[in-house]
Scaffold this active site. Structure first.
Site, PDB file in Angstrom:
ATOM      1  N   THR A 279       0.915  -1.072  -0.021  1.00 22.12           N
ATOM      2  CA  THR A 279       0.040   0.027   0.166  1.00 22.12           C
ATOM      3  C   THR A 279       0.964   1.294  -0.017  1.00 22.12           C
ATOM      4  OG1 THR A 279       0.101   0.132   2.447  1.00 22.12           O
ATOM      5  CG2 THR A 279      -1.653  -1.223   1.254  1.00 22.12           C
ATOM      6  N   ASP A 280       0.202   2.550  -0.326  1.00 25.28           N
ATOM      7  CA  ASP A 280       1.114   3.548  -0.083  1.00 25.28           C
ATOM      8  C   ASP A 280       0.905   3.756   1.486  1.00 25.28           C
ATOM      9  OD1 ASP A 280       2.070   6.007  -0.003  1.00 25.28           O
ATOM     10  OD2 ASP A 280       1.072   6.899  -1.570  1.00 25.28           O
ATOM     11  N   TRP A 281       1.598   4.966   2.120  1.00 32.01           N
ATOM     12  CA  TRP A 281       1.711   4.893   3.441  1.00 32.01           C
ATOM     13  C   TRP A 281       0.646   5.066   4.292  1.00 32.01           C
ATOM     14  CZ3 TRP A 281       5.203   2.732   1.575  1.00 32.01           C
ATOM     15  CH2 TRP A 281       6.437   2.413   2.187  1.00 32.01           C
ATOM     16  N   GLY A 282       0.142   4.328   4.942  1.00 31.20           N
ATOM     17  CA  GLY A 282      -1.282   4.574   5.674  1.00 31.20           C
ATOM     18  C   GLY A 282      -2.343   4.346   4.421  1.00 31.20           C
ATOM     19  N   GLY A 283      -2.079   3.732   3.465  1.00 34.72           N
ATOM     20  CA  GLY A 283      -3.318   3.903   2.229  1.00 34.72           C
ATOM     21  C   GLY A 283      -3.902   2.512   1.962  1.00 34.72           C
TER      22      GLY A 283
END
Ligand code: BGC
Length: 787
Positions: A279-283
């Site tokens: 995932t993207d960061w916290g995504g």
């Protein structure tokens, strides 16, 4: 615990671990003595690892002590038991983003730093159109990554320039998926040749920073396939990146990491992607593919969809819950764990490569690559004659430099795309010009009044507001213009992750102060018959239509990275001949309409939440060309100090059969050695499906050609490159009829056209009917008369 103590302790632990590794491979043996050794050990590991341990591995990690400043890592908690080391994942597209301190200590006690090299921004790199050079850029970054102790680079970033105001356009290559895909593939191949990995991101349709998290994005299957996924497809198939990072936005109602259609069906299934998806960061997103049910939470549904790592700190508990409540199966968890382990096996961390704490040993070598890339990326947008001689290059006399940006050039954009470089090495324009031997009168040395000019960028680490000098007309005349033989004004624009560019003066538009300086300097220079040159230090387009006439020459320098002013000075003074052509269009304006009623920029819903892509496939030049909308500078455009002629091209056949070749001779008709970018566009019949007037299908750049030297460039067009995506049949289809090949020096400057025929419809590839829209999208279609 005190931070320093903690660091010392973790250092001790690391040293002990290394010692243990050398003696008895792993500290606490697991009962069955199963360790990560090679791919054949993975099935055994999957049997002995507990659910908790597997979930821990998939949950990602924020900080391996191994590489300070890396955006994330994979867990090191399973090292002692299974020999699975932590791996480090630093950003980002312009170089290796790590903390420069602490490095180690030299024997004499001086602290060592780990300053990385910053490369020109991605739109600049794509503007070189030189894939060998971008392969070299990849290699250079790969060497530093490995040297500093990184395993997986969180780049290249390859979203499409859907709208000029996207705050992260500087990180992305182009408005065109072929150029983006090829540039990404070249850099990935180069980087991975150094036995480290690349992560292509943000998958997919991540084209604005406004409301960037979970932004509902409505886009047709055709626009996805032809524009927003196509570059990723090229990069995956040609370069086999180790990883893909998903995007923050939703696509047609589903968050990308939650969408098995995107991850499993398309990337892994159709394209053969065999790396990890993170995932993207916290995504992790908030829109699941599956109906609400016990155990379906953001983290478990991601694993079910085929996403392996939730970065940088996913919830292992939620993955466990997903399994315990019967939503997620052990096979699904094991598939993800196996992919992560396969990735770990390839990393320097697994090889036991120790991070260097010494100074960057590649600094010098890589600086040369940055310099060469910057020179090849720069675009001369305009170069008129003054007193019978072109304004550029400046070949002597005194140079007056005006505008505060002269000594405040942009080396790169802000946010995760930043690189921490050695500040003592940065050379701005006035000094760089002096270093070429030029005599410079720098207006920043005068004590002129300062007025508000550039707006603060905002976002993550974006620039603050900047002031601009405001000399009177008399001062400017007396101090600068009268004493100079040419005058350069520099305009700078930063941008940052987390925020879009404002459609305001001092952001997309010139500030009043810049406008005043340009007008005044232009008037004075014209009266005195002296060239007035504007340099743009920016990663993305700004409005130019209202003022470009005031300059005799305009050089788009982009963001030049570590070497900052040096390549700009070399190009301005003719020591180097640039050879960049625009990877993105500079439109007339981002608001308003062209005389024919169509908007200047097609993505009219940009910045909205939710956002609907009514422009469909008509992005960038595909729109401007087809809808007959004028632009300031078109895609593929760029002048340099040489002139080239194109011979009449040859087609290998009049009818298409599997593929067709076109070749053209390019000759340097000037005295100045230079390189030329040749672009091949194709226009399809557009009867069965509406089509852009022409689309880029191949390109190449000559080697440096001397006076009268020529080179033959040959391009191959295959069936896929002629195909469009037919939503009704979920297939890439080449329609029969007459095709036009345009050989261009830009998307508008077409040197020759040729025709060939496709006799029968070709179904190139049938794919899955997935990523369907959830709302009705009324897409624009070309006006009939433009056909
Ligand atoms: C960005 C990514 C980046 C990540 C780690 C996110 O905010 O969107 O591009 O790789 O942070 O820094």
């Amino acid at each position: 615990m005190h931070r320093k103590c903690k660091y010392a302790l973790s250092l001790m632990t690391a040293v002990m671990l290394v010692m243990l590794f050398a003696v008895t491979p792993y500290a606490t043996a697991n009962e069955k003595n199963v360790y990560l050794k090679d791919e054949s050990s993975i099935p055994e590991l999957l049997k002995v690892m507990t659910l908790e341990e597997k979930a821990l591995l998939l949950a990602g990690d924020r900080d391996s002590q191994k590489l300070k400043g890396a955006a994330g890592s994979t867990t090191g908690a399973l090292y002692e038991k299974y020999g699975i080391p932590a791996t480090s994942l630093p950003d980002g597209p312009a170089g290796v983003r790590i903390d420069p301190l602490p490095g180690g200590t030299a024997p004499d006690g001086t602290p060592l730093t780990r300053y990385a090299t910053q490369f020109p921004n991605a739109s600049a790199r794509a503007s070189t159109w030189n894939m060998d050079l971008l392969n070299k850029v990849g290699q250079s970054i790969g060497k530093e990554l490995r040297y500093f102790g990184g395993d997986l680079w969180l780049a290249p970033a390859m979203n499409i320039h859907r709208h000029p105001l996207n705050g992260r356009n500087f990180e992305y290559y182009s408005e065109d998926p072929l150029l983006s895909g090829k540039a990404s593939a070249a850099e990935v191949k180069g980087l991975q040749s150094q036995r480290v990995g690349a992560t292509i991101k943000h998958f997919a349709a991540n084209n604005q920073e406004t409301a960037r998290r979970n932004l509902p994005t409505n886009v047709s299957q055709r626009a996805l396939r032809e524009i927003y996924l196509r570059g990723f497809e090229i990069a995956v198939k040609e370069a086999k990146p180790w990883a893909i990072m998903t995007a923050y936005n939703q696509i047609n109602g589903i968050s990308p990491p939650q969408n098995p259609e995107l991850i499993t069906t398309i990337a892994r299934g159709e394209w053969g992607f065999d790396g990890i998806v993170m995932t993207d960061w916290g995504g992790q997103g908030n829109a699941s593919y599956w109906e609400p049910q016990p155990g379906n939470n953001a983290y478990s549904s991601m694993v079910k969809a085929g996403t392996d790592l939730s970065m940088p700190s996913g919830s292992a508990e939620d993955i466990i819950e997903g399994y315990q409540k019967g939503f997620l199966t052990m096979d699904e968890i094991d598939a993800a764990v196996a992919r992560v382990l396969k990735y770990v096996l390839k990393t320097p961390a697994f090889e036991g490569v120790q991070p260097s704490t010494d100074h960057n040993k590649y600094a010098k070598e890589n600086e040369q690559v940055v310099f060469d890339t910057a020179v090849e990326s720069m675009v001369i947008l305009k170069n008129e004659k003054v007193k019978g001689k072109k304004a550029l290059p400046i070949t002597g006399g005194t140079i007056g430099t005006i505008g505060n940006a002269t000594n405040n050039l942009v080396r790169g954009g802000a946010g995760s795309g930043n690189v921490n470089v050695d500040p003592s090495k940065l050379v701005h324009l006035a000094q760089a010009l002096e270093e070429t031997g030029a005599n410079v009168i720098d207006a920043t040395k005068f004590d002129y009044p300062q007025v508000d000019s550039i707006l603060p960028v905002g976002g993550i680490g974006g620039d603050p507001a900047f002031k601009e000098m405001k000399p009177t007309k008399e001062q400017l005349a007396k101090d600068i213009v009268d004493k100079s033989d040419s005058v350069i004004m520099t305009i700078r624009r930063g941008s940052a992750e987390g925020v879009d560019v404002q459609a305001e003066k001092g952001a997309y538009y010139l500030s009043d102060a810049e406008q005043y300086l340009i007008e005044t300097a232009s008037e004075l220079c014209r009266k005195a018959n002296k060239p007035f040159i504007v340099v743009l230090s920016t990663g993305a387009p700004i409005e130019m239509e209202s003022w470009k006439d005031k300059a005799d020459a305009i050089l788009l320098a982009w963001e030049t990275g570590t070497v900052l002013g040096k390549p700009i000075a070399s190009v301005l003074t003719g020591i180097e001949n640039p050879s960049g052509k625009l990877s993105t269009t500079f439109p007339i304006d981002i608001k308003g309409k062209a005389p024919n009623g169509w908007p200047y920029v097609p993505a009219t819903t940009f910045g909205e939440n939710p956002v609907t892509y009514h422009e469909g496939i008509y992005v960038g030049y595909r729109y401007y060309d087809t809808f007959n909308v004028p632009v300031s500078y078109e895609f593929g455009y760029g002048k340099n100090y040489s002139d080239f002629s194109y011979s009449k091209p040859k087609l290998s056949s009049k009818t298409f059969n599997k593929s067709i070749k076109v070749s053209v001779d390019v000759k340097n008709t000037s005295k100045v050695p230079g390189k030329e970018v040749v672009q091949v566009y194709v226009g399809a019949p557009g009867k069965a499906m509406h089509k852009p007037l022409k689309e880029l299908k191949a390109f190449d750049k000559t080697r440096e050609l001397g006076k009268n030297e020529r080179q033959t460039l040959t391009f191959t067009l295959d069936a896929k490159s002629l195909a469009s995506f037919d939503e009704k049949r979920s297939a890439w289809v080449v329609e029969p009829g007459k095709y036009t090949v345009y050989i261009g020096a830009s998307s508008k400057d077409i040197k020759h056209t040729l025709n060939f025929t496709v006799e029968k419809e070709i179904i190139v590839e049938k794919v899955n009917d997935v990523l369907k829209t959830v709302v009705d999208i009324e897409e624009i279609v070309p006006p009939k008369k433009a056909k």
